[in-house]
Scaffold this motif. Structure first.
Motif, PDB file in Angstrom:
ATOM      1  N   ARG A  72      31.745  45.581  48.366  1.00  0.00           N
ATOM      2  CA  ARG A  72      32.803  46.101  47.512  1.00  0.00           C
ATOM      3  C   ARG A  72      33.032  47.588  47.726  1.00  0.00           C
ATOM      4  N   HIS A  73      31.966  48.341  48.033  1.00  0.00           N
ATOM      5  CA  HIS A  73      32.056  49.792  48.121  1.00  0.00           C
ATOM      6  C   HIS A  73      32.036  50.300  49.562  1.00  0.00           C
ATOM      7  N   ASP A  74      32.306  49.419  50.516  1.00  0.00           N
ATOM      8  CA  ASP A  74      32.296  49.787  51.935  1.00  0.00           C
ATOM      9  C   ASP A  74      33.377  50.837  52.201  1.00  0.00           C
ATOM     10  N   TRP A  75      32.984  51.932  52.836  1.00  0.00           N
ATOM     11  CA  TRP A  75      33.949  53.000  53.107  1.00  0.00           C
ATOM     12  C   TRP A  75      34.603  52.864  54.468  1.00  0.00           C
ATOM     13  N   ILE A  76      33.920  52.248  55.427  1.00  0.00           N
ATOM     14  CA  ILE A  76      34.449  52.229  56.796  1.00  0.00           C
ATOM     15  C   ILE A  76      35.155  50.914  57.132  1.00  0.00           C
ATOM     16  N   CYS A  77      34.727  49.823  56.537  1.00  0.00           N
ATOM     17  CA  CYS A  77      35.421  48.529  56.657  1.00  0.00           C
ATOM     18  C   CYS A  77      35.629  48.001  55.241  1.00  0.00           C
ATOM     19  N   PRO A  78      36.534  48.623  54.470  1.00  0.00           N
ATOM     20  CA  PRO A  78      36.675  48.281  53.046  1.00  0.00           C
ATOM     21  C   PRO A  78      37.035  46.810  52.854  1.00  0.00           C
ATOM     22  N   PRO A  79      36.736  46.270  51.670  1.00  0.00           N
ATOM     23  CA  PRO A  79      36.850  44.822  51.456  1.00  0.00           C
ATOM     24  C   PRO A  79      38.248  44.250  51.621  1.00  0.00           C
ATOM     25  N   ASP A  80      39.278  45.056  51.431  1.00  0.00           N
ATOM     26  CA  ASP A  80      40.628  44.514  51.629  1.00  0.00           C
ATOM     27  C   ASP A  80      40.855  44.086  53.080  1.00  0.00           C
ATOM     28  N   LEU A  81      40.125  44.709  54.018  1.00  0.00           N
ATOM     29  CA  LEU A  81      40.254  44.302  55.419  1.00  0.00           C
ATOM     30  C   LEU A  81      39.565  42.967  55.665  1.00  0.00           C
ATOM     31  N   SER A  82      38.475  42.694  54.945  1.00  0.00           N
ATOM     32  CA  SER A  82      37.843  41.375  55.029  1.00  0.00           C
ATOM     33  C   SER A  82      38.698  40.321  54.333  1.00  0.00           C
ATOM     34  N   GLU A  83      39.331  40.696  53.232  1.00  0.00           N
ATOM     35  CA  GLU A  83      40.234  39.771  52.559  1.00  0.00           C
ATOM     36  C   GLU A  83      41.380  39.371  53.484  1.00  0.00           C
TER      37      GLU A  83
END
Length: 286
Positions: free
Chosen positions: A234-245
């Motif tokens: 949830r708090h990923d700064w370099i591959c933020p979760p919206d990119l996984s979504e």
């Protein structure tokens, strides 16, 4: 162990048995390629933490060409395409049929590229804290501007320029960014991990000068038809979760799990939950 393949030599290691007793028969476990991040790092950060998965799959760790304990060679060969072809050559070298592919961060980018080229050779695809296009760079810049310290923002500018002068300086910059990578950042553990890692800044610089600024798998992700698990912090700064979504939305039938207490290093922040998610996926999506 070392495999002489194509025009290079890859270091690889294997954890767990391939054949196990199961009543009156010997049962063959799936083989999982554990694909490390970077570019410019090695497989060492996955060692130990992935061990419980060896109960379900035989784990194959390896270092990308030019990285870790693999042969260095001409830096112009340190490309995403070479990493994909090296993976396929290693699969053939080991005499394997279909494999599970688990890629983390840059390793997830390699895993997606491999799936788009060789998905006939994949049984399951697991993508951890990764991104499907070069747009991750602009998103990371935005996030570090909001969350980072002045020193962290300066470190990022050096990294994104792709002009770092030494392996030692590369390691120093990553150390400065450590608290952004993990919600449970421990300086002592980070220093130990750094000491275990063999860095190659040339691989990072080549990536930032070229393919990391132009790759985009999003138009082709709907072609992936193997069972896929997408995991993010949830708090990923370099591959933020919206990119996984985005990845999970584009790959038909993909499962998505976001770890609410994790940043980029999910395996450090919520290790048990990560392992349970992967093990459950492999058990359910046969």
């Amino acid at each position: 162990m070392r495999a002489r393949i194509r025009d290079t030599e890859l270091y690889f290691d294997v954890e767990g048995m391939g054949l196990v007793p199961d009543g009156p028969r010997m049962r063959e476990k799936p083989v999982m390629f554990v694909v490390h991040g970077g570019p410019g790092a090695d497989h060492s950060s996955h060692k130990g933490g992935m061990t419980p998965l060896a109960d379900q799959a035989q784990l194959v760790y390896f270092d990308h060409r030019g990285q870790g304990r693999s042969a260095r060679g001409p830096k112009e060969t340190y490309t995403l395409e070479s990493n994909v072809e090296d993976m396929e050559a290693l699969r053939l070298h080991l005499g394997l049929d279909r494999i599970v592919v688990m890629g983390t961060s840059y390793g997830g980018m390699v895993a997606m590229a491999y799936a788009l080229e060789y998905q006939r050779n994949i049984s399951h695809l697991i993508l951890v804290a990764t991104a499907a296009s070069h747009r991750l760079i602009d998103r990371a810049k935005q996030i570090v501007a909001e969350r980072g310290t002045e020193q962290q923002r300066a470190a990022c500018e050096r990294l994104w320029a792709g002009e770092i002068e030494s392996d030692e300086r590369f390691a120093d910059l990553l150390q400065i960014l450590g608290p952004l990578y993990s919600t449970t950042f421990d300086p002592q553990k980070a220093a130990e991990a750094r000491a275990r890692t063999i860095y190659n800044v040339d691989a990072w610089n080549v990536g930032l000068e070229g393919f990391m600024r132009r790759f985009d798998f999003t138009p082709r992700l709907p072609e992936i038809a193997v069972p896929t698990l997408v995991l993010a912090g949830r708090h990923d700064w370099i591959c933020p979760p919206d990119l996984s979504e985005e990845i999970a939305r584009l790959i038909p039938g993909a499962d998505l799990r976001i770890f609410e207490r994790s940043s980029h290093w999910v395996r450090a922040d919520e290790p048990r939950a990560l392992l349970d998610a992967v093990a459950g996926f492999l058990a359910q999506r046969q």
